[in-house]
Design an enzyme around this catalytic site. Structure first.
Site, PDB file in Angstrom:
ATOM      1  N   GLU A  18      33.176  13.423  55.276  1.00  0.00           N
ATOM      2  CA  GLU A  18      33.634  14.811  55.450  1.00  0.00           C
ATOM      3  C   GLU A  18      34.819  15.115  54.540  1.00  0.00           C
ATOM      4  OE1 GLU A  18      34.101  14.686  59.650  1.00  0.00           O
ATOM      5  OE2 GLU A  18      32.092  15.473  60.031  1.00  0.00           O
ATOM      6  N   SER A  37      33.526  23.655  69.300  1.00  0.00           N
ATOM      7  CA  SER A  37      33.407  25.069  69.630  1.00  0.00           C
ATOM      8  C   SER A  37      32.631  25.822  68.558  1.00  0.00           C
ATOM      9  CB  SER A  37      34.791  25.670  69.818  1.00  0.00           C
ATOM     10  OG  SER A  37      35.594  25.390  68.700  1.00  0.00           O
ATOM     11  N   ASN A  97      36.797  19.201  61.147  1.00  0.00           N
ATOM     12  CA  ASN A  97      36.894  18.598  62.476  1.00  0.00           C
ATOM     13  C   ASN A  97      37.793  19.339  63.454  1.00  0.00           C
ATOM     14  OD1 ASN A  97      35.234  16.073  62.554  1.00  0.00           O
ATOM     15  ND2 ASN A  97      36.295  15.844  60.597  1.00  0.00           N
ATOM     16  N   THR A 115      29.140  10.207  63.693  1.00  0.00           N
ATOM     17  CA  THR A 115      28.176   9.203  64.164  1.00  0.00           C
ATOM     18  C   THR A 115      27.302   8.718  63.021  1.00  0.00           C
ATOM     19  OG1 THR A 115      28.080  10.103  66.394  1.00  0.00           O
ATOM     20  CG2 THR A 115      26.176   8.832  65.670  1.00  0.00           C
TER      21      THR A 115
END
Lengths: 206, 227
Positions: free
Chosen positions: B87, B227, B222, B1
């Site tokens: 990332e 979790s 990712n 985001t």
């Protein structure tokens, strides 16, 4: 190897000082939403009373707009972009795809801040983190109360840097920049910006 | 985001601030890609509180264009930081599409190259795989071919340090350069910052997009985000 890269980027891109615009205060804390105890809640507030502020925004064009996006767009429309005095950011939970309950949660958070700053419909929201989970409202509302009761607002560099950290998720460094500019008559003004984002990044905002 | 905001103490008329911000975002945050995914939460907002004592900026102010340009350049800096932190990214890549008949076509082509996983993987592997760049241009979702003439297209890698030759031509007027200097290509692709230059030769519009490479680390990050 990955850690080494993170350290390099932090050193390379995070400023050690900055100039910040007049009339703003910032505060942040770890509300407990993030599992690792990191900063996850922040507020920027406009304390200038000499003029009504102007505000504008662009939002995702994704069909499934998160509750804070829907809410903030509505506030900006209802105020015609005038008199926005606070932005609340939280990380760890995106409050997205949470339906009517998510919208109610967003309204509660903004309503609480509106009361504390003494101006109705003057708060925008931004959330980031996991999609499809409800906000942990108790932690967030308690955190907001603490920010105001414990007078955690400041105007210094550390305050701004911590605010930029509070909206990070998988970011390896906070993104904060600030600069002074001069108008043609020599009057100086300041721009400060912060952003977060490392993945799920190909925005097309309007 | 993507989330972000810009705040200023300059007084800016409310009706002017929205187009000013939208214009700045269209040349900055809307021209970045890490992974081609669009979030449900992307938001950039701007507040101008007017805390400094000066005339309110509106569309007729002598400084309006100047302020607009300053906000746009400022937004570009901020947007580029997001790409630098992509990332798992090890490279910051500028995709520069110039001399296009239409701006929107330049943007579509730049975005398509920036989102190609195969281009991004090749950049990570420091492989001068110009074929993948050309392939991405070819499947760009252009409405028509006004901006794309295969006999006029030029593609180069451009070094961002002081080394020379700065530009390594891969395709000249639609003709692949089969004898490219692989050593020089390798030197350029080792740089943490590099540029892919696409000259369409069909007009004068241009668009810059900023992207990064795709590494193993992206999948690691990712694979277990929730979790």
């Amino acid at each position: 190897q990955s850690a080494a890269k993170s350290i390099d980027k932090y050193a390379q891109f995070v400023p050690k000082s900055g100039v910040f615009p007049k009339g703003y205060e910032v505060a942040s804390l770890a509300s407990g939403v993030k599992k690792n105890g990191a900063l996850d809640l922040g507020i920027i507030r406009n304390i200038n009373k000499s003029k009504k502020s102007s505000a504008a925004a662009v939002f995702t064009t994704n069909r499934f707009k998160a509750a804070p996006v829907q809410f903030s767009r509505k506030v900006l429309q209802s105020r015609s972009g005038e008199g926005i005095d606070a932005i609340v950011v939280n990380s760890g939970c995106a409050n997205a795809v949470t339906g009517e309950l998510g919208l109610q949660d967003a309204e509660k958070v903004a309503g609480q801040v509106n009361k504390l700053v003494g101006n109705s419909d003057s708060t925008l929201l931004m959330s980031t983190g996991v999609i499809g989970q409800r906000l942990q409202l108790e932690k967030i509302t308690a955190g907001i109360d603490r920010l105001f009761e414990e007078k955690k607002f400041s105007t210094d560099f550390d305050g701004w840097l911590n605010l930029s950290k509070s909206i990070c998720t998988t970011d390896t460094f906070p993104k904060l920049i600030s600069s002074k500019f001069a108008l043609s008559d020599g009057t100086e003004y300041t721009l400060t910006g912060m952003a977060k984002g490392a993945g799920m990044i190909c925005p097309n905002m309007a | 985001t993507l989330l972000g905001f810009i705040v200023t103490d300059l007084p800016i008329k409310t009706s002017v601030l929205q187009p000013l911000l939208s214009g700045a975002v269209n040349r900055s945050f809307n021209c970045i890609s890490v992974d081609g995914d669009m979030s449900t939460n992307d938001t950039i907002c701007m507040i101008a509180n007017g805390a400094i004592d000066t005339t309110v900026i509106d569309e007729n102010s002598p400084d309006f264009e100047k302020v607009k340009d300053q906000v746009t350049e400022f937004a570009k800096q901020l947007a580029q930081l997001v790409v630098r932190d992509g990332e798992g990214a090890t490279k910051f890549v500028t995709v520069n599409v110039k001399n296009s008949a239409e701006f929107k076509d330049a943007k579509i082509i730049a975005e398509t190259i920036s989102n190609s996983m195969l281009v991004k993987s090749a950049l990570y592997g420091q492989d001068a795989n110009w074929g993948r760049i050309l392939c991405a241009i070819g499947y760009s979702k252009l409405e028509n071919l006004a901006s794309l003439d295969e006999s006029k297209i030029n593609v180069s890698f451009v070094a961002t340090d002081d080394s020379t030759p700065r530009e390594l031509k891969l395709i000249v007027n639609g003709v692949p350069q089969f004898d490219i200097d692989e050593t020089r290509a390798s030197e350029i692709l080792k740089l943490p910052d590099l540029e892919v230059l696409v000259d369409l030769g069909t007009g004068s519009e241009e668009c810059q997009f900023w992207t990064c490479d795709l590494s193993h680390e992206y999948v690691t990050i990712n694979g277990d985000y929730r979790s």
